[in-house]
Design a protein around this motif. Structure first.
Motif, PDB file in Angstrom:
ATOM      1  N   SER A 145       0.809  -1.219   0.000  1.00  0.00           N
ATOM      2  CA  SER A 145       0.000   0.000   0.000  1.00  0.00           C
ATOM      3  C   SER A 145       0.843   1.270   0.000  1.00  0.00           C
ATOM      4  O   SER A 145       0.315   2.375   0.063  1.00  0.00           O
ATOM      5  N   THR A 146       2.178   1.133  -0.062  1.00  0.00           N
ATOM      6  CA  THR A 146       3.031   2.311  -0.024  1.00  0.00           C
ATOM      7  C   THR A 146       2.687   3.277  -1.146  1.00  0.00           C
ATOM      8  O   THR A 146       2.353   2.868  -2.262  1.00  0.00           O
ATOM      9  N   ALA A 147       2.755   4.566  -0.840  1.00  0.00           N
ATOM     10  CA  ALA A 147       2.402   5.590  -1.826  1.00  0.00           C
ATOM     11  C   ALA A 147       3.617   6.112  -2.577  1.00  0.00           C
ATOM     12  O   ALA A 147       3.476   6.928  -3.491  1.00  0.00           O
ATOM     13  N   ALA A 148       4.813   5.658  -2.206  1.00  0.00           N
ATOM     14  CA  ALA A 148       6.026   6.151  -2.852  1.00  0.00           C
ATOM     15  C   ALA A 148       6.013   5.827  -4.346  1.00  0.00           C
ATOM     16  O   ALA A 148       5.652   4.718  -4.748  1.00  0.00           O
ATOM     17  N   LEU A 149       6.413   6.792  -5.157  1.00  0.00           N
ATOM     18  CA  LEU A 149       6.435   6.571  -6.602  1.00  0.00           C
ATOM     19  C   LEU A 149       7.553   5.601  -6.984  1.00  0.00           C
ATOM     20  O   LEU A 149       7.328   4.638  -7.722  1.00  0.00           O
ATOM     21  N   ILE A 150       8.762   5.851  -6.507  1.00  0.00           N
ATOM     22  CA  ILE A 150       9.912   5.037  -6.859  1.00  0.00           C
ATOM     23  C   ILE A 150      10.162   4.011  -5.753  1.00  0.00           C
ATOM     24  O   ILE A 150      10.386   4.389  -4.595  1.00  0.00           O
ATOM     25  N   VAL A 151      10.127   2.741  -6.114  1.00  0.00           N
ATOM     26  CA  VAL A 151      10.316   1.700  -5.112  1.00  0.00           C
ATOM     27  C   VAL A 151      11.469   0.794  -5.524  1.00  0.00           C
ATOM     28  O   VAL A 151      11.852   0.713  -6.697  1.00  0.00           O
ATOM     29  N   SER A 152      12.003   0.095  -4.533  1.00  0.00           N
ATOM     30  CA  SER A 152      13.148  -0.786  -4.741  1.00  0.00           C
ATOM     31  C   SER A 152      12.699  -2.134  -5.273  1.00  0.00           C
ATOM     32  O   SER A 152      11.507  -2.394  -5.465  1.00  0.00           O
TER      33      SER A 152
END
Length: 279
Positions: free
Chosen positions: A215-222
């Motif tokens: 559910s993370t809202a971060a655009l760039i993810v690992s």
């Protein structure tokens, strides 16, 4: 005595001081350039030059684009003002003028560090081709670098972007709480928008499946579905630069300088570029 005659007297003075012909030509040319600027503001005589006018000229030089397509450096700005200072000091000493409008002018601070390397367009194209876009992480990396080059955002600003900050229909990203805690809208180029759209629709959801917080809202993810770290981003850019055979150091910030330089060379307005970069 006309301004041209005073400049010739000044050149004679420099010759008497055994200055080189090149140095004399440079001084005369820069003084003439100033008086061309002054004439555009209705000032034609040295006696009518004010400190305010010299300050306006200093700002003018600071925004000037040189033949390489970049903004004049602080050193260049200072050289122009220093020539004027020497010229007006000569006028006072020779009793051609009674005041020196440059006396209280402050010189621009010259950065102590070396300027960052700017990538050529060919280097950018080669760098962007390095990720294997047939893989999930390769496509993500290409999208990241396309956004960095298209927008010129800072590393922290990129990593702080949320999905809701991207407006593909409008063609922009919203940078929130950037440097100086200011929000700004940054245009998104067509190519970057295309890569970002595919990343959002297919790549990012796949990466989130690998993590513990879908559910993370971060655009760039690992690769594990978490917020990408600063060090991982820097290492990724460095890796592709090495694969591209680029000899000078390349960091996420290099994209920012390169973006600004290429925009200016393509005749983008200085003020527009400054606003886009959050200056």
């Amino acid at each position: 005595m006309t301004t041209d005659e005073l400049i010739e007297k000044y050149a004679e003075h420099l010759r008497a001081l055994n200055r080189s012909p090149k140095n004399i030509r440079t001084h005369a040319r820069r003084v003439r350039r100033f008086f061309e600027f002054a004439a555009g503001r209705g000032v034609h005589e040295p006696a009518d030059v004010t400190a305010a006018l010299v300050l306006d000229y200093q700002k003018h030089v600071s925004n000037e684009i040189n033949p390489r397509g970049t903004i004049s450096t602080a050193s260049t700005q200072n050289q122009h003002i220093a020539v004027l200072a020497v010229f007006f000091r000569y006028l006072r000493q020779a009793e051609y003028a009674i005041h020196d409008p440059t006396r209280e002018i402050q010189y621009a601070k010259v950065p102590q560090r070396l300027p960052r390397a700017i990538m050529t367009l060919q280097e950018v194209k080669k760098l962007l081709r390095q990720p294997d876009v047939n893989t999930v992480l390769g496509y993500r990396d290409r999208a990241i670098m396309e956004v960095l080059y298209s927008t010129g955002v800072r590393r922290n600003e990129l990593l702080s972007l949320r999905v809701e900050d991207v407006n593909l229909e409008g063609g922009f990203v919203m940078v929130r709480q950037g440097k100086g805690l200011k929000d700004r809208v940054v245009p998104l180029g067509t190519i970057a928008a295309r890569y970002l759209e595919t990343y959002l629709n297919g790549i990012r959801p796949e990466l989130l499946k690998r993590g513990s917080d879908p559910s993370t809202a971060a655009l760039i993810v690992s690769g594990r579905g978490r917020v990408l770290s600063r060090n991982t981003l820097a290492a990724m850019v460095e890796k592709y630069a090495r694969l591209a055979g680029i000899k000078h150091p390349v960091t996420p910030h290099t994209f920012r300088h390169t973006c600004a330089t290429h925009m200016i060379r393509n005749r983008a307005g200085i003020r527009h570029v400054q606003e886009m970069l959050g200056h």
